[in-house]
Design an enzyme around this catalytic site. Structure first.
Site, mmCIF file in Angstrom:
data_model
loop_
_atom_site.group_PDB
_atom_site.id
_atom_site.type_symbol
_atom_site.label_atom_id
_atom_site.label_comp_id
_atom_site.label_asym_id
_atom_site.label_seq_id
_atom_site.Cartn_x
_atom_site.Cartn_y
_atom_site.Cartn_z
ATOM 1 N N TYR A 147 56.167 70.460 27.218
ATOM 2 C CA TYR A 147 55.977 71.863 26.848
ATOM 3 C C TYR A 147 57.050 72.660 27.578
ATOM 4 O O TYR A 147 57.229 72.495 28.788
ATOM 5 C CB TYR A 147 54.592 72.342 27.250
ATOM 6 C CG TYR A 147 54.351 73.829 27.033
ATOM 7 C CD1 TYR A 147 54.210 74.695 28.114
ATOM 8 C CD2 TYR A 147 54.270 74.365 25.756
ATOM 9 C CE1 TYR A 147 53.993 76.053 27.926
ATOM 10 C CE2 TYR A 147 54.054 75.722 25.552
ATOM 11 C CZ TYR A 147 53.914 76.568 26.650
ATOM 12 O OH TYR A 147 53.704 77.922 26.463
ATOM 13 N N ASP A 242 64.106 70.800 32.259
ATOM 14 C CA ASP A 242 63.161 71.909 32.391
ATOM 15 C C ASP A 242 62.344 71.648 33.660
ATOM 16 O O ASP A 242 61.373 70.889 33.630
ATOM 17 C CB ASP A 242 62.264 71.985 31.152
ATOM 18 C CG ASP A 242 61.184 73.033 31.326
ATOM 19 O OD1 ASP A 242 60.417 73.270 30.365
ATOM 20 O OD2 ASP A 242 61.066 73.613 32.435
ATOM 21 N N LYS A 270 57.877 79.683 37.951
ATOM 22 C CA LYS A 270 56.730 79.443 38.834
ATOM 23 C C LYS A 270 57.045 79.660 40.313
ATOM 24 O O LYS A 270 57.100 80.788 40.787
ATOM 25 C CB LYS A 270 56.156 78.038 38.558
ATOM 26 C CG LYS A 270 55.623 77.899 37.115
ATOM 27 C CD LYS A 270 55.065 76.538 36.826
ATOM 28 C CE LYS A 270 54.756 76.352 35.367
ATOM 29 N NZ LYS A 270 53.427 76.829 34.974
#
Ligand code: KE4
Length: 431
Positions: A147, A242, A270
């Site tokens: 994702y 990623d 994050k």
């Protein structure tokens, strides 16, 4: 076991559902995968979160990764308070952006230039646009189960002609967008080789989570990342890691440091925001020179590099950059996973545990999990039972079998022991 009261959370959820889609601002929070009504949180401190009914939980979601120091770290809070007094956003460059950029480039030597954005989605979406601008090619390769945020071209699953083009994995994604995304199984180097041998000249980039945190926690097989690096280099295809989740989590230098791979571009998020909205993308200088205003690939953001978010990120990285900090974080993560593995064994429940640095996952399965297909063989219903029993025992896990859990510096040995006891009791009750 006394049932915790969730009266206020339930009332708030019913109210929220009338004015917010599904009552939440991000789908996974709605507890659809585990049942029951989501907790509405009042506050958080250290390793604990507190819901509106006054219940305390040891938290392993940590805002899906960012809260690596634990919640409300005093140094971060104090720095944010001071930053607020100077104003919250200027829409102009600040020294803070240089400071955080320098910290990131020091930690990720594969990145020579970095652009701040406001989310992981923006980071991956922008990185892919830059790869397409740099190569002049339209197609991209992604991996099943990875994702990368909710940009249209990434909400795509393997089409019937899996080797040719994808089909939308969400309503509202035009077929034409999906056609440019080729989806292959994670850990399957041959599948990537076949696609590149067949049509590399139309492929701009390969993007992946080097450790897949969005189907639980799936590690790269030995040689997979090295093979990807070789194949993409051979075909002039940009390799994008990623590391929105793995960055500063698998190690301070992310998965690329842990697995000694040098990608062409990296996406972060994050942890670098310390709980405030931040994403970043960067990489080789020749590629990043394509980004406006220096180059022709447009990318922008009102709050990109926002002084509050930069402050929270800088203070967070300052603390976790200390070597002994990482040793602590890793040993706590290892201790927790060992304790959970032992608890499930003593309770006679078949599970598989995987950990990469300070991110981990418990699968209710007897099959080794190496990709999306094997992850999906896990018993999500058993996980849901386990989740609810752990919640009732004051332990907050990620509300889905297909999500990762996270450790923070604030978690104590007592927290880990309490979690292990709760896990043993919960495993024993699984039917
Ligand atoms: P955001 O746009 O949510 O900041 O980042 C998207 C993203 C990109 N890349 C990776 C590897 C990610 O894990 C994410 C977001 N992770 C999810 C957790 N599975 C965020 C939680 C949520 O969607 O609410």
């Amino acid at each position: 076991m006394s049932k915790l009261s969730h009266k206020k959370s339930i009332a708030l959820f019913n109210k929220a559902k009338r004015i917010i889609p599904g009552g939440v601002n991000s789908p996974v929070r709605a507890f659809k995968a585990v049942g029951g009504s989501p907790l509405f949180i009042q506050s958080a401190k250290g390793s604990k979160i507190y819901d509106v009914d006054g219940n305390e939980y040891i938290d392993y979601v940590l805002s899906w990764g960012p809260m690596i120091l634990g919640h409300s770290h005093p140094t971060v809070i104090k720095a944010l308070q001071k930053a607020c007094e100077k104003g919250t956003s200027y829409g102009a460059p600040t020294p803070l952006e240089i400071e955080l950029a320098e910290m990131i480039l020091r930690a990720y030597p594969s990145m020579e230039i970095v652009r701040m954005v406001n989310s992981g989605t923006e980071a991956t979406m922008s990185a892919i646009r830059v790869a397409r601008g740099f190569t002049g090619r339209d197609k991209i390769i992604k991996f099943e189960g990875c994702y990368h945020g909710h940009a249209d071209g990434l909400l795509v699953k393997a089409g019937s002609g899996a080797m040719t083009f994808g089909v939308p994995d969400s309503a509202g994604v035009p077929k034409d967008y999906a056609r440019n995304t080729i989806t292959v199984p994670f850990n399957d180097l041959n599948a990537v080789k076949k696609v590149l041998d067949k049509g590399a000249k139309n492929i701009a980039c390969v993007i992946l989570e080097p450790v897949v945190g969005n189907i639980g926690c799936v590690l790269p097989k030995p040689g997979f990342l090295e093979g990807l690096r070789k194949l993409t280099k051979k075909h002039g295809v940009i390799l994008i890691f990623d590391e929105v989740m793995t960055g500063f989590r698998v190690s301070y230098g992310g998965a690329q440091k842990a697995f000694k791979i040098k990608p062409d571009m990296t996406c972060l998020g994050k942890v670098i925001g310390g709980g405030l909205p931040v994403g970043a993308f960067g990489g080789r200088k020749d590629i990043m020179k394509m980004v406006a205003p220096e180059g022709p690939v447009y990318q922008a953001g009102t709050l990109s590099g926002n002084p509050l978010a930069m402050t929270a990120g800088i203070e967070t990285l300052k603390i976790i950059s200390k070597p002994d900090t990482y040793k602590q974080l890793m040993s706590k993560s290892a201790a927790l996973v060992e304790a959970l593995r032992d608890a499930s064994k003593r309770a006679g429940i078949k599970t598989k545990f995987y950990r990469a640095g300070s991110m981990f996952c418990t699968y209710f399965t007897e099959t080794e999990v190496v990709d999306y297909t094997t992850a999906k063989k896990a018993d999500a219903q058993k996980f849901a039972q386990f989740f609810r029993k752990m919640l009732e025992r004051g332990i907050n896990l990620a509300p889905s079998q297909f999500e990762a859990g996270f450790m923070s510096l604030a978690h104590s040995i007592a927290d880990i022991n309490k979690t292990a006891r709760a896990a043993y009791e919960s495993f024993k009750e699984i039917k």
